[in-house]
Design a protein around this motif. Structure first.
Motif, PDB file in Angstrom:
ATOM      1  N   PHE A  55     -10.356  25.241 -30.930  1.00  0.00           N
ATOM      2  CA  PHE A  55      -9.648  26.528 -30.905  1.00  0.00           C
ATOM      3  C   PHE A  55      -9.731  27.191 -29.537  1.00  0.00           C
ATOM      4  CE2 PHE A  55      -9.987  31.163 -31.209  1.00  0.00           C
ATOM      5  CZ  PHE A  55      -8.744  31.480 -31.735  1.00  0.00           C
ATOM      6  N   LEU A  56     -10.957  27.323 -29.012  1.00  0.00           N
ATOM      7  CA  LEU A  56     -11.116  28.038 -27.747  1.00  0.00           C
ATOM      8  C   LEU A  56     -10.503  27.247 -26.598  1.00  0.00           C
ATOM      9  CD1 LEU A  56     -12.272  30.703 -26.825  1.00  0.00           C
ATOM     10  CD2 LEU A  56     -14.399  29.536 -26.212  1.00  0.00           C
ATOM     11  N   ALA A  57     -10.651  25.925 -26.606  1.00  0.00           N
ATOM     12  CA  ALA A  57     -10.055  25.115 -25.544  1.00  0.00           C
ATOM     13  C   ALA A  57      -8.538  25.228 -25.566  1.00  0.00           C
ATOM     14  CB  ALA A  57     -10.483  23.659 -25.695  1.00  0.00           C
ATOM     15  N   GLY A  58      -7.949  25.162 -26.766  1.00  0.00           N
ATOM     16  CA  GLY A  58      -6.502  25.254 -26.856  1.00  0.00           C
ATOM     17  C   GLY A  58      -5.972  26.626 -26.496  1.00  0.00           C
ATOM     18  N   ALA A  59      -6.650  27.683 -26.981  1.00  0.00           N
ATOM     19  CA  ALA A  59      -6.177  29.044 -26.713  1.00  0.00           C
ATOM     20  C   ALA A  59      -6.322  29.410 -25.244  1.00  0.00           C
ATOM     21  CB  ALA A  59      -6.953  30.029 -27.589  1.00  0.00           C
ATOM     22  N   VAL A  60      -7.496  29.165 -24.680  1.00  0.00           N
ATOM     23  CA  VAL A  60      -7.722  29.518 -23.274  1.00  0.00           C
ATOM     24  C   VAL A  60      -6.897  28.632 -22.353  1.00  0.00           C
ATOM     25  CG1 VAL A  60      -9.464  29.616 -21.452  1.00  0.00           C
ATOM     26  CG2 VAL A  60     -10.025  30.418 -23.747  1.00  0.00           C
ATOM     27  N   ILE A  77      -9.776  24.738 -17.500  1.00  0.00           N
ATOM     28  CA  ILE A  77     -10.481  25.935 -17.964  1.00  0.00           C
ATOM     29  C   ILE A  77     -10.709  25.850 -19.465  1.00  0.00           C
ATOM     30  CG2 ILE A  77     -10.362  28.454 -18.153  1.00  0.00           C
ATOM     31  CD1 ILE A  77      -8.749  28.514 -15.607  1.00  0.00           C
ATOM     32  N   GLY A  78      -9.714  25.342 -20.186  1.00  0.00           N
ATOM     33  CA  GLY A  78      -9.898  25.150 -21.616  1.00  0.00           C
ATOM     34  C   GLY A  78     -11.032  24.192 -21.919  1.00  0.00           C
ATOM     35  N   LEU A  79     -11.140  23.116 -21.125  1.00  0.00           N
ATOM     36  CA  LEU A  79     -12.220  22.151 -21.323  1.00  0.00           C
ATOM     37  C   LEU A  79     -13.584  22.788 -21.089  1.00  0.00           C
ATOM     38  CD1 LEU A  79     -13.089  19.180 -21.786  1.00  0.00           C
ATOM     39  CD2 LEU A  79     -12.854  18.836 -19.313  1.00  0.00           C
ATOM     40  N   VAL A  80     -13.685  23.654 -20.094  1.00  0.00           N
ATOM     41  CA  VAL A  80     -14.961  24.295 -19.779  1.00  0.00           C
ATOM     42  C   VAL A  80     -15.380  25.269 -20.877  1.00  0.00           C
ATOM     43  CG1 VAL A  80     -16.106  25.859 -18.152  1.00  0.00           C
ATOM     44  CG2 VAL A  80     -14.691  23.992 -17.289  1.00  0.00           C
ATOM     45  N   THR A  81     -14.410  25.937 -21.501  1.00  0.00           N
ATOM     46  CA  THR A  81     -14.749  26.930 -22.514  1.00  0.00           C
ATOM     47  C   THR A  81     -15.066  26.315 -23.877  1.00  0.00           C
ATOM     48  OG1 THR A  81     -12.392  27.221 -23.053  1.00  0.00           O
ATOM     49  CG2 THR A  81     -13.353  28.711 -21.409  1.00  0.00           C
ATOM     50  N   ALA A  82     -14.667  25.060 -24.097  1.00  0.00           N
ATOM     51  CA  ALA A  82     -14.893  24.425 -25.400  1.00  0.00           C
ATOM     52  C   ALA A  82     -16.364  24.391 -25.798  1.00  0.00           C
ATOM     53  CB  ALA A  82     -14.299  23.016 -25.406  1.00  0.00           C
ATOM     54  N   PRO A  83     -17.292  23.975 -24.909  1.00  0.00           N
ATOM     55  CA  PRO A  83     -18.709  23.968 -25.323  1.00  0.00           C
ATOM     56  C   PRO A  83     -19.277  25.360 -25.583  1.00  0.00           C
ATOM     57  CG  PRO A  83     -18.474  23.377 -23.000  1.00  0.00           C
ATOM     58  CD  PRO A  83     -17.105  23.375 -23.592  1.00  0.00           C
ATOM     59  N   THR A 114     -30.767  23.231 -30.527  1.00  0.00           N
ATOM     60  CA  THR A 114     -29.703  23.394 -31.521  1.00  0.00           C
ATOM     61  C   THR A 114     -28.465  23.996 -30.873  1.00  0.00           C
ATOM     62  OG1 THR A 114     -31.344  23.708 -33.277  1.00  0.00           O
ATOM     63  CG2 THR A 114     -29.100  24.434 -33.731  1.00  0.00           C
ATOM     64  N   ILE A 115     -28.673  24.944 -29.966  1.00  0.00           N
ATOM     65  CA  ILE A 115     -27.546  25.507 -29.217  1.00  0.00           C
ATOM     66  C   ILE A 115     -26.920  24.441 -28.323  1.00  0.00           C
ATOM     67  CG2 ILE A 115     -26.892  27.220 -27.489  1.00  0.00           C
ATOM     68  CD1 ILE A 115     -29.087  29.025 -28.615  1.00  0.00           C
ATOM     69  N   LEU A 116     -27.775  23.616 -27.683  1.00  0.00           N
ATOM     70  CA  LEU A 116     -27.258  22.524 -26.851  1.00  0.00           C
ATOM     71  C   LEU A 116     -26.438  21.545 -27.689  1.00  0.00           C
ATOM     72  CD1 LEU A 116     -27.124  20.849 -24.242  1.00  0.00           C
ATOM     73  CD2 LEU A 116     -29.323  19.834 -24.874  1.00  0.00           C
ATOM     74  N   GLY A 117     -26.924  21.215 -28.877  1.00  0.00           N
ATOM     75  CA  GLY A 117     -26.169  20.324 -29.750  1.00  0.00           C
ATOM     76  C   GLY A 117     -24.816  20.909 -30.115  1.00  0.00           C
ATOM     77  N   GLY A 118     -24.778  22.212 -30.390  1.00  0.00           N
ATOM     78  CA  GLY A 118     -23.506  22.856 -30.678  1.00  0.00           C
ATOM     79  C   GLY A 118     -22.551  22.789 -29.503  1.00  0.00           C
ATOM     80  N   ALA A 119     -23.084  22.944 -28.278  1.00  0.00           N
ATOM     81  CA  ALA A 119     -22.241  22.865 -27.084  1.00  0.00           C
ATOM     82  C   ALA A 119     -21.658  21.464 -26.914  1.00  0.00           C
ATOM     83  CB  ALA A 119     -23.053  23.252 -25.850  1.00  0.00           C
ATOM     84  N   ILE A 120     -22.460  20.437 -27.205  1.00  0.00           N
ATOM     85  CA  ILE A 120     -21.962  19.058 -27.108  1.00  0.00           C
ATOM     86  C   ILE A 120     -20.830  18.827 -28.107  1.00  0.00           C
ATOM     87  CG2 ILE A 120     -22.592  16.639 -27.448  1.00  0.00           C
ATOM     88  CD1 ILE A 120     -25.399  17.350 -26.458  1.00  0.00           C
ATOM     89  N   ALA A 121     -21.013  19.302 -29.332  1.00  0.00           N
ATOM     90  CA  ALA A 121     -19.951  19.154 -30.331  1.00  0.00           C
ATOM     91  C   ALA A 121     -18.713  19.943 -29.940  1.00  0.00           C
ATOM     92  CB  ALA A 121     -20.458  19.601 -31.702  1.00  0.00           C
ATOM     93  N   GLY A 122     -18.900  21.148 -29.401  1.00  0.00           N
ATOM     94  CA  GLY A 122     -17.762  21.949 -28.956  1.00  0.00           C
ATOM     95  C   GLY A 122     -16.960  21.243 -27.882  1.00  0.00           C
ATOM     96  N   LEU A 123     -17.661  20.548 -26.976  1.00  0.00           N
ATOM     97  CA  LEU A 123     -16.959  19.790 -25.944  1.00  0.00           C
ATOM     98  C   LEU A 123     -16.108  18.693 -26.576  1.00  0.00           C
ATOM     99  CD1 LEU A 123     -16.545  19.312 -22.917  1.00  0.00           C
ATOM    100  CD2 LEU A 123     -18.583  17.861 -22.936  1.00  0.00           C
TER     101      LEU A 123
END
Length: 430
Positions: A173-178, A187-193, A322-331
């Protein structure tokens, strides 16, 4: 003077009980394959095309006699089955350091898939583009690899991450919207994580700080993210035209290595996110098992009391990772939007987060093995698209079910054979 015999008495060696599940299963499957595939007409032709990616070799095309090639492959399956019976009878488990059962599974699977592909395109109007099939399979495995790595980081530290689906969707969502708003996929790729990390932070808050059941929190977060992203999609993204503009990350062809026949275009003529995935897998594999950070992380999931005794802040380590894991999945969620060049759509992750959990288990919580497991599911996903374009009359709904059926059988076959981190899902109250 008497001597003490330290050699084990062969009469008292305890042998493991034989398990006949593998040879019996392979035997049944081989007979069923023989009955199904040999209905192929004797004069049927399967057209196979391989783009070598090399200007000297060009594109190779073969017209294979489907019946006889399938028969040869089934003979190979039968040989693997016979070897499985011998292995079970003699209690042979490994050749050197390589487990025989794993090799048998890979060999048998490769033979069966080859037979299925040749049978599927026999006497069809289209051809089977092998190179594009493998290339697409690697690309389709991206969210599964990132999701599997996210689950590995979390579970290695003691937190069960069932919210991978939500983290992938938030990243998409954030990657596509941004990306659409700025007209810049980078920029979308950077915001995904960032989006994935926010979901991971919520998981850490409730699971680590307030000791809520990890699975319950994960399921709730999946529903929450689905609802929030669907709301914003229907009220904002569809309302303003700027968000409907799809942007796409470029495709890079790596010089020299992209000219390697077959493997070159598959591995080194890909989108940017594939190369990001290569780097992420290598770094995480090294950091988990060859660094002090990885040792501390794994100790918090295996024996948190001992880790606390050594001065490691267990709960702080769990929260951070756990936050790092979420960032990896977001990417990995960026795959659905900026990597594929699509605008966001509600629920577009399509259950990939749950398949990523199966990939994590099948890969034994190791990034290098997660890649291999993810490729299996990515291949099944891409296979449906390839066969439809080749004119195969198999209903698309059945082919779409393939990744999920593989998930069920793969996890069911591992019951009792895989061992997760000892203290995953258990709060530490030190």
């Amino acid at each position: 003077m008497s001597t003490i015999n330290l050699q084990p008495d062969s009469a008292h060696v305890v042998l493991r009980p034989r398990t006949w599940k593998l040879p019996i299963a392979l035997s049944i499957f081989t007979v069923a394959t023989l009955a199904m595939f040999l209905s192929t007409p004797r004069r049927a032709i399967s057209r196979i095309v391989i783009d070598t990616g090399n200007s000297h070799w060009g594109v190779a095309s073969w017209n294979l006699p489907a019946f006889y090639v399938i028969l040869l492959l089934i003979v190979g399956m039968a040989c693997v089955t016979v070897f499985a019976w011998w292995m079970t009878f003699t209690r042979t488990e490994a050749l050197g350091k390589v487990r025989v059962g794993t090799l048998l599974g890979v060999a048998y699977g490769a033979l069966f898939i080859s037979a299925f592909l040749i049978w599927a395109v026999a006497d069809k109007s289209g051809t089977l583009p092998v190179t594009s099939l493998l290339k697409g399979a690697l690309f389709c495995s991206i969210p599964l690899i990132f999701g599997g790595m996210a689950g590995t980081v979390c579970e290695r530290v003691g937190v069960i991450n069932v919210s991978i689906e939500g983290q992938l969707l938030a990243g998409a969502f954030l990657a596509g919207a941004v990306g659409a708003w700025t007209k810049n996929p980078w920029i979308g790729l950077v915001t995904a994580p960032i989006a994935g990390a926010l979901v991971g932070a919520l998981l850490a808050l409730f699971a680590v700080k307030y000791w809520v059941d990890h699975i319950v929190v994960g399921v709730v977060l999946n529903v929450l993210v689905l609802g929030v992203t669907t709301y914003f999609y229907s009220t904002i993204l569809t309302k303003y035209a700027v968000f409907s503009v799809a942007v796409k990350l470029p495709t890079w062809k790596i010089p020299l290595v992209s000219k390697i026949p077959v493997l070159g275009p598959v591995l080194f003529d890909q989108g940017v996110l594939v190369y990001v995935m290569y780097v992420a897998v290598i770094i995480l594999q090294i950091m988990l098992f060859k660094s002090k950070w990885g040792l501390r992380l794994r100790s918090c999931g295996e024996h948190p009391r001992a880790a606390d005794t050594m001065g490691i802040k267990v709960n702080r380590t769990r929260v951070r990772n756990t936050i790092l894991g979420g960032a990896i999945a977001g990417l990995g969620g960026a795959y659905f939007t900026v990597a594929e060049g699509l605008s966001f759509n509600g629920g577009m992750s399509g259950g990939r987060g749950f398949i990523a959990l199966a990939v994590m288990i099948l890969g034994g919580w190791k990034p290098s093995r997660i890649v291999l497991a993810a490729l299996l599911f990515g291949f099944a996903d891409q296979l449906a698209k390839t066969l439809q374009s080749a004119g195969v009359d198999i209903p698309g709904q059945f082919m779409s079910m393939a990744p999920y059926l593989i998930t069920i059988f793969a996890v069911a076959g591992l019951v009792g054979r895989v061992h997760p981190p000892a203290m995953e899902g258990k709060p530490y109250k030190g």
